[in-house]
Design a protein around this motif. Structure first.
Motif, PDB file in Angstrom:
ATOM      1  N   LEU A  51      27.782  71.075  41.289  1.00 26.57           N
ATOM      2  CA  LEU A  51      27.235  69.576  41.355  1.00 26.57           C
ATOM      3  C   LEU A  51      26.567  69.231  42.477  1.00 26.57           C
ATOM      4  CD1 LEU A  51      26.869  66.782  39.612  1.00 26.57           C
ATOM      5  CD2 LEU A  51      29.071  66.226  40.641  1.00 26.57           C
ATOM      6  N   ASP A  69      32.598  61.757  33.763  1.00 24.36           N
ATOM      7  CA  ASP A  69      32.902  63.126  33.844  1.00 24.36           C
ATOM      8  C   ASP A  69      33.526  63.783  32.717  1.00 24.36           C
ATOM      9  OD1 ASP A  69      33.314  65.691  34.711  1.00 24.36           O
ATOM     10  OD2 ASP A  69      34.165  65.148  36.658  1.00 24.36           O
ATOM     11  N   ILE A  72      36.632  67.231  33.089  1.00 22.56           N
ATOM     12  CA  ILE A  72      36.732  66.786  34.230  1.00 22.56           C
ATOM     13  C   ILE A  72      37.709  67.959  34.992  1.00 22.56           C
ATOM     14  CG2 ILE A  72      38.857  65.204  33.825  1.00 22.56           C
ATOM     15  CD1 ILE A  72      38.319  63.846  36.341  1.00 22.56           C
ATOM     16  N   TRP A  77      34.350  68.096  40.186  1.00 23.82           N
ATOM     17  CA  TRP A  77      32.917  67.343  40.141  1.00 23.82           C
ATOM     18  C   TRP A  77      33.058  65.707  40.549  1.00 23.82           C
ATOM     19  CZ3 TRP A  77      28.690  68.499  35.853  1.00 23.82           C
ATOM     20  CH2 TRP A  77      28.349  69.691  36.014  1.00 23.82           C
ATOM     21  N   SER A  78      34.385  65.333  40.160  1.00 24.59           N
ATOM     22  CA  SER A  78      34.786  63.879  40.443  1.00 24.59           C
ATOM     23  C   SER A  78      35.165  63.846  41.952  1.00 24.59           C
ATOM     24  CB  SER A  78      35.899  63.393  39.409  1.00 24.59           C
ATOM     25  OG  SER A  78      35.490  62.866  38.043  1.00 24.59           O
ATOM     26  N   ILE A  90      34.638  55.826  38.381  1.00 23.20           N
ATOM     27  CA  ILE A  90      34.239  57.161  37.760  1.00 23.20           C
ATOM     28  C   ILE A  90      35.516  57.214  36.766  1.00 23.20           C
ATOM     29  CG2 ILE A  90      34.725  59.792  38.129  1.00 23.20           C
ATOM     30  CD1 ILE A  90      34.114  58.856  41.189  1.00 23.20           C
ATOM     31  N   GLY A  92      36.862  60.186  33.713  1.00 22.09           N
ATOM     32  CA  GLY A  92      37.108  61.541  33.341  1.00 22.09           C
ATOM     33  C   GLY A  92      37.852  61.739  32.250  1.00 22.09           C
ATOM     34  N   LEU A 132      28.180  63.208  32.980  1.00 20.43           N
ATOM     35  CA  LEU A 132      28.223  64.316  33.413  1.00 20.43           C
ATOM     36  C   LEU A 132      29.006  65.066  32.333  1.00 20.43           C
ATOM     37  CD1 LEU A 132      29.339  64.019  37.199  1.00 20.43           C
ATOM     38  CD2 LEU A 132      26.822  64.765  36.366  1.00 20.43           C
ATOM     39  N   ASP A 134      30.474  69.039  32.025  1.00 21.58           N
ATOM     40  CA  ASP A 134      30.702  70.451  32.133  1.00 21.58           C
ATOM     41  C   ASP A 134      31.796  71.034  31.466  1.00 21.58           C
ATOM     42  OD1 ASP A 134      30.380  72.550  33.722  1.00 21.58           O
ATOM     43  OD2 ASP A 134      31.740  72.271  35.376  1.00 21.58           O
TER      44      ASP A 134
END
Ligand SMILES: C[S@@+](CC[C@H](N)C(=O)[O-])C[C@H]1O[C@@H](n2cnc3c(N)ncnc32)[C@H](O)[C@@H]1O
Length: 232
Positions: A51, A69, A72, A77-78, A90, A92, A132, A134
């Protein structure tokens, strides 16, 4: 030496009880500069650098206020978002439990659960600037099946992003090279003004993963028009 097996595959254990595969994994972790760097810099995963590198190239985190996220765990990433934009909200979600991260709302839930979109939206408290993903489905070792399972998650992520992003917002997702990628890119191009793909240096060369970066969300109205066109 002992032998164990599952699904027809034979796993050979070393003298110290580790399977050859876990031994290889351990060696790779120990020799990986990103793993060492993550430990030194307090990131929970080497994925954090993916990221960081994507942000350096595409300016993803500049000015964001609300970030989702998806997938997560364990939280790299967070952590990156939190460090770069301390005031951002944020949220997740992951199937796995995640240790708390200061300032991040974490849900342990399947993103594919019917209740997930509503719960994420409520927790975020407004339109997102950045979604995001992932997320990767558990691999079964059959490349085409793995590809399709992860693409299913990405497609659900795009649908959700189109519902929750503010106009101008961005969507980033991990995809596995396979064959269904062209449809994804076409969908993204209808909904975002710029669609690019990248394999950040932190992504392992032997992994089929790459990232799609869609910026400049055209807005919900454009999405609804595009869906109506598709149905005609
Ligand atoms: C590569 S890891 C994410 C790493 C993370 N970006 C980080 O920096 O620490 C992918 C995650 O996606 C999660 N995942 C896969 N399918 C999911 C689903 N249906 N709902 C929620 N999370 C999912 C997995 O549990 C896994 O933790």
């Amino acid at each position: 030496m002992s032998r164990g097996g599952s699904g027809g595959r034979t796993r050979v254990k070393t003298a110290r009880g580790r399977t050859a595969a876990s031994q290889r994994w351990l060696e790779r972790q120990l020799n990986d500069p990103y793993v060492r760097r993550a430990k030194a810099e307090g990131y929970r995963s080497r994925a954090a650098y993916k990221l960081i590198e994507l942000d350096e190239r595409f300016g993803l985190l500049k000015g964001v206020r609300r970030v989702l996220d998806l997938g997560i765990a364990p939280g790299g990433w967070s952590q990156v978002v939190r460090r770069q934009v301390p005031a951002a909200s944020i949220v997740g979600i992951d199937l796995l439990p995640v240790d708390p991260i200061d300032g991040v709302t974490i849900m342990q839930l399947d993103f594919m659960d019917d209740s997930a979109p509503r719960l994420l939206e409520e927790a975020l408290g407004g339109q997102a600037d950045l979604v995001l993903s992932d997320m990767a489905a558990n691999t079964v070792g059959h490349p085409q099946t793995d590809h399709l399972r992860t693409m299913g998650l990405v497609e659900a992520g795009v649908d959700f992003a189109c519902d929750i992003l503010r106009p101008g917002g961005a969507f980033v997702a991990k995809v596995l090279a396979g064959g269904a990628d062209n449809d994804l890119v076409a969908t993204l191009k209808r909904n975002f003004t710029a669609v690019k793909h990248a394999k950040p240096p932190a992504s392992r060369k032997d992994s089929s993963e790459w990232y799609v970066i869609a910026q400049g969300f055209k807005g919900r109205a454009a999405t609804v028009d595009a869906r109506a066109d598709e149905e005609r």
